[in-house]
Design a protein around this motif. Structure first.
Motif, PDB file in Angstrom:
ATOM      1  N   GLU A   1       0.980  -1.174  -0.033  1.00  0.00           N
ATOM      2  CA  GLU A   1       0.055  -0.059  -0.093  1.00  0.00           C
ATOM      3  C   GLU A   1       0.816   1.267  -0.144  1.00  0.00           C
ATOM      4  N   PRO A   2       1.508   1.758  -1.317  1.00  0.00           N
ATOM      5  CA  PRO A   2       2.127   2.676  -1.193  1.00  0.00           C
ATOM      6  C   PRO A   2       1.603   4.067  -0.729  1.00  0.00           C
ATOM      7  N   SER A   3       0.580   4.389  -0.517  1.00  0.00           N
ATOM      8  CA  SER A   3      -0.179   5.399  -0.234  1.00  0.00           C
ATOM      9  C   SER A   3      -0.091   5.528   1.452  1.00  0.00           C
ATOM     10  N   ALA A   4       0.094   4.248   2.039  1.00  0.00           N
ATOM     11  CA  ALA A   4       0.289   4.316   3.364  1.00  0.00           C
ATOM     12  C   ALA A   4       1.356   4.562   3.939  1.00  0.00           C
ATOM     13  N   LEU A   5       2.535   5.067   3.004  1.00  0.00           N
ATOM     14  CA  LEU A   5       3.841   5.205   3.398  1.00  0.00           C
ATOM     15  C   LEU A   5       4.341   6.790   3.383  1.00  0.00           C
ATOM     16  N   THR A   6       4.864   7.436   4.430  1.00  0.00           N
ATOM     17  CA  THR A   6       5.433   8.706   4.423  1.00  0.00           C
ATOM     18  C   THR A   6       6.824   8.551   4.557  1.00  0.00           C
ATOM     19  N   PHE A   7       7.629   9.333   3.632  1.00  0.00           N
ATOM     20  CA  PHE A   7       8.794   9.443   3.644  1.00  0.00           C
ATOM     21  C   PHE A   7       9.807  10.704   3.958  1.00  0.00           C
ATOM     22  N   ARG A   8      10.812  10.210   4.829  1.00  0.00           N
ATOM     23  CA  ARG A   8      11.865  11.285   5.059  1.00  0.00           C
ATOM     24  C   ARG A   8      13.119  10.834   4.296  1.00  0.00           C
ATOM     25  N   THR A   9      13.967  11.745   4.019  1.00  0.00           N
ATOM     26  CA  THR A   9      15.161  11.327   3.184  1.00  0.00           C
ATOM     27  C   THR A   9      16.639  11.794   3.834  1.00  0.00           C
ATOM     28  N   LEU A  10      17.438  11.352   3.613  1.00  0.00           N
ATOM     29  CA  LEU A  10      18.879  11.902   4.199  1.00  0.00           C
ATOM     30  C   LEU A  10      19.926  11.509   3.175  1.00  0.00           C
ATOM     31  N   ARG A  11      20.607  12.290   2.702  1.00  0.00           N
ATOM     32  CA  ARG A  11      21.764  12.198   1.833  1.00  0.00           C
ATOM     33  C   ARG A  11      23.187  12.065   2.360  1.00  0.00           C
ATOM     34  N   ALA A  12      23.937  11.220   2.373  1.00  0.00           N
ATOM     35  CA  ALA A  12      25.473  11.091   3.065  1.00  0.00           C
ATOM     36  C   ALA A  12      26.209  11.341   2.110  1.00  0.00           C
ATOM     37  N   PRO A  13      27.534  12.082   2.454  1.00  0.00           N
ATOM     38  CA  PRO A  13      28.549  12.552   1.587  1.00  0.00           C
ATOM     39  C   PRO A  13      29.177  11.285   0.855  1.00  0.00           C
ATOM     40  N   TRP A  14      29.115  10.325   1.005  1.00  0.00           N
ATOM     41  CA  TRP A  14      29.761   8.962   0.411  1.00  0.00           C
ATOM     42  C   TRP A  14      28.978   8.963  -1.228  1.00  0.00           C
ATOM     43  N   PRO A  15      29.983   8.709  -2.020  1.00  0.00           N
ATOM     44  CA  PRO A  15      31.499   8.285  -2.113  1.00  0.00           C
ATOM     45  C   PRO A  15      32.347   9.584  -2.406  1.00  0.00           C
ATOM     46  N   ILE A  16      31.766  10.876  -2.376  1.00  0.00           N
ATOM     47  CA  ILE A  16      32.544  12.058  -2.553  1.00  0.00           C
ATOM     48  C   ILE A  16      33.800  12.127  -1.318  1.00  0.00           C
ATOM     49  N   GLU A  17      33.316  11.636  -0.255  1.00  0.00           N
ATOM     50  CA  GLU A  17      34.072  11.533   1.021  1.00  0.00           C
ATOM     51  C   GLU A  17      34.009  10.217   1.473  1.00  0.00           C
ATOM     52  N   PRO A  18      35.283   9.494   1.897  1.00  0.00           N
ATOM     53  CA  PRO A  18      35.272   8.276   1.946  1.00  0.00           C
ATOM     54  C   PRO A  18      34.390   7.820   3.204  1.00  0.00           C
ATOM     55  N   PHE A  19      34.251   6.443   2.957  1.00  0.00           N
ATOM     56  CA  PHE A  19      33.579   6.037   4.478  1.00  0.00           C
ATOM     57  C   PHE A  19      34.538   5.546   5.413  1.00  0.00           C
ATOM     58  N   GLY A  20      34.246   5.447   6.603  1.00  0.00           N
ATOM     59  CA  GLY A  20      35.106   5.121   7.638  1.00  0.00           C
ATOM     60  C   GLY A  20      34.319   4.621   8.941  1.00  0.00           C
ATOM     61  N   PRO A  21      35.104   4.331   9.875  1.00  0.00           N
ATOM     62  CA  PRO A  21      34.301   4.257  11.350  1.00  0.00           C
ATOM     63  C   PRO A  21      33.430   5.249  11.814  1.00  0.00           C
ATOM     64  N   VAL A  22      32.149   5.004  12.243  1.00  0.00           N
ATOM     65  CA  VAL A  22      31.463   6.086  12.780  1.00  0.00           C
ATOM     66  C   VAL A  22      30.574   5.643  13.920  1.00  0.00           C
ATOM     67  N   GLY A  23      30.988   6.153  15.243  1.00  0.00           N
ATOM     68  CA  GLY A  23      30.353   5.418  16.464  1.00  0.00           C
ATOM     69  C   GLY A  23      30.233   4.110  16.808  1.00  0.00           C
ATOM     70  N   GLY A  24      31.344   3.319  16.334  1.00  0.00           N
ATOM     71  CA  GLY A  24      31.704   2.163  16.671  1.00  0.00           C
ATOM     72  C   GLY A  24      31.045   1.126  15.427  1.00  0.00           C
ATOM     73  N   VAL A  25      30.625   1.662  14.247  1.00  0.00           N
ATOM     74  CA  VAL A  25      30.316   0.791  13.124  1.00  0.00           C
ATOM     75  C   VAL A  25      31.377   1.092  12.103  1.00  0.00           C
ATOM     76  N   ASP A  26      31.601   0.406  11.148  1.00  0.00           N
ATOM     77  CA  ASP A  26      32.583   0.674   9.988  1.00  0.00           C
ATOM     78  C   ASP A  26      31.950   0.989   8.950  1.00  0.00           C
ATOM     79  N   GLU A  27      32.435   1.162   7.733  1.00  0.00           N
ATOM     80  CA  GLU A  27      32.375   1.700   6.550  1.00  0.00           C
ATOM     81  C   GLU A  27      30.824   2.518   6.552  1.00  0.00           C
ATOM     82  N   ALA A  28      31.075   3.593   7.417  1.00  0.00           N
ATOM     83  CA  ALA A  28      29.734   4.308   7.481  1.00  0.00           C
ATOM     84  C   ALA A  28      30.186   5.811   6.856  1.00  0.00           C
TER      85      ALA A  28
END
Length: 349
Positions: free
Chosen positions: A27-54
């Motif tokens: 039911e697509p009409s039952a969804l509402t979306f929020r968005t976020l755009r990370a800087p990868w791959p223009i900026e390399p990934f790395g460890p963030v807050g204890g997780v890898d390749e973020a």
């Protein structure tokens, strides 16, 4: 209404997630979306807050999440802090071969299902690996660069400097998952004999595929071309190292387009200088990007590319579709196909 965060980047854009889930959701009409755009791959990934390749920050992710119950992402840092401070979150669908940017222990503790997308870039990565082999065997990048600088390298046609063919060669693949199996199929089409070292491969499957399953040391002794396709785990870190790299036939070509940690880079300069290693083709590194004083910068018979093996538009669309497909199954209350923590899998309502 179910709120969904599409946390994309400049490769798998948020819009790809949104479009894919709208197409797959019951039911697509039952969804509402929020968005976020990370800087990868223009900026390399790395460890963030204890997780890898973020990519991105925990603060940005928490603000974007809001009351989202489902998150579709590639690189967003779903650390323990983020998971614990997002109490409505029920599913993190990661469009990668493994959810390395998610704290699985925290997700399991908080009852958040985590899915992933195996094989999303298998075709792209396999094609790239074969391309690196051909480029290294036939000196394609160096001859192009020198001709552009006005040097005609006729000496590359001398017997001593001539390249090698894949037809009739023995090629060794370390790892035989989705990518390695495609590489094997292509190499066999070239006429190569393919050896495989992978403790998880069924010998019957290897035989049916026309490849020979052998121990790693035997593969290294017999292969004139070796390509890495294993997953990086504590057991496979530095799987190829100073001790076993010396087993390679003199002048062998080594390709790594899988994970930098599979290979110990320290002995490589000496092996290249001595000619024991004939050529090296790399798409991944122990540190990304390699530092300015990296000893392989400018070394002869070395091809380097900036972690591009999976970079095709088809991969981006396929990744978003697999991730959205998992979210759609979750919304329908169905069993997911690719769950990293199956103990907490459950429907969205």
């Amino acid at each position: 209404m179910t709120t969904v965060l599409a946390a994309g980047d400049a490769f798998v854009a948020p819009e790809l997630f949104v479009d894919a889930l709208r197409e797959a959701a019951p039911e697509p009409s039952a969804l509402t979306f929020r968005t976020l755009r990370a800087p990868w791959p223009i900026e390399p990934f790395g460890p963030v807050g204890g997780v890898d390749e973020a990519s991105g920050t925990e603060e940005e992710l928490l603000e974007a999440l809001g009351d989202a119950e489902i998150a579709l992402t590639q690189m967003a840092p779903f650390s323990a802090r983020v998971i614990r401070e997002a109490p409505r979150l029920r599913l993190i669908s990661v469009c990668r071969g493994g959810p390395v940017n998610v704290d699985l222990a925290a997700a399991t503790e908080e009852g958040v299902t985590v899915s992933y997308a195996p094989g999303r870039n298998a075709a792209a990565a396999a094609e790239f690996a074969v391309g690196l082999m051909l480029a290294a065997l036939r000196r394609i990048p160096s001859s192009d660069a020198e001709l552009r600088n006005g040097t005609w390298r006729g000496d590359y046609y001398t017997y001593e400097n001539a390249g090698l063919e894949l037809e009739g060669a023995v090629a060794g693949l370390v790892g035989y998952g989705a990518i390695g199996s495609i590489v094997a199929r292509v190499l066999r089409a070239f006429g190569a004999t393919v050896l495989v070292s992978d403790p998880y491969t069924d010998p019957a499957r290897a035989a049916a595929d026309g490849v020979e399953l052998v121990a790693l040391d035997e593969l290294l002794r017999r292969s004139s071309v070796v390509s890495l396709h294993a997953r990086l785990t504590p057991e496979t870190r530095h799987l190829l190292n100073a001790d076993n790299l010396r087993l390679l036939p003199r002048g062998a070509v080594l390709v790594n387009s899988a994970r930098g940690g599979l290979l110990d880079y320290a002995p490589l300069p000496a092996l290249l200088d001595s000619g024991d290693l004939g050529a090296l083709a790399l798409d991944v590194y122990d540190v990304e990007p390699p530092p300015a004083d990296w000893p392989l910068h400018g070394a002869p018979n070395v091809i380097t590319t900036p972690h591009l093996a999976g970079a095709t538009r088809q991969t981006a669309h396929r990744a978003a579709a697999i991730s959205a497909g998992e979210a759609a199954r979750f919304l329908r209350g169905e069993r997911l196909r690719f769950v990293a923590n199956p103990a907490v899998e459950g429907p969205a309502s």
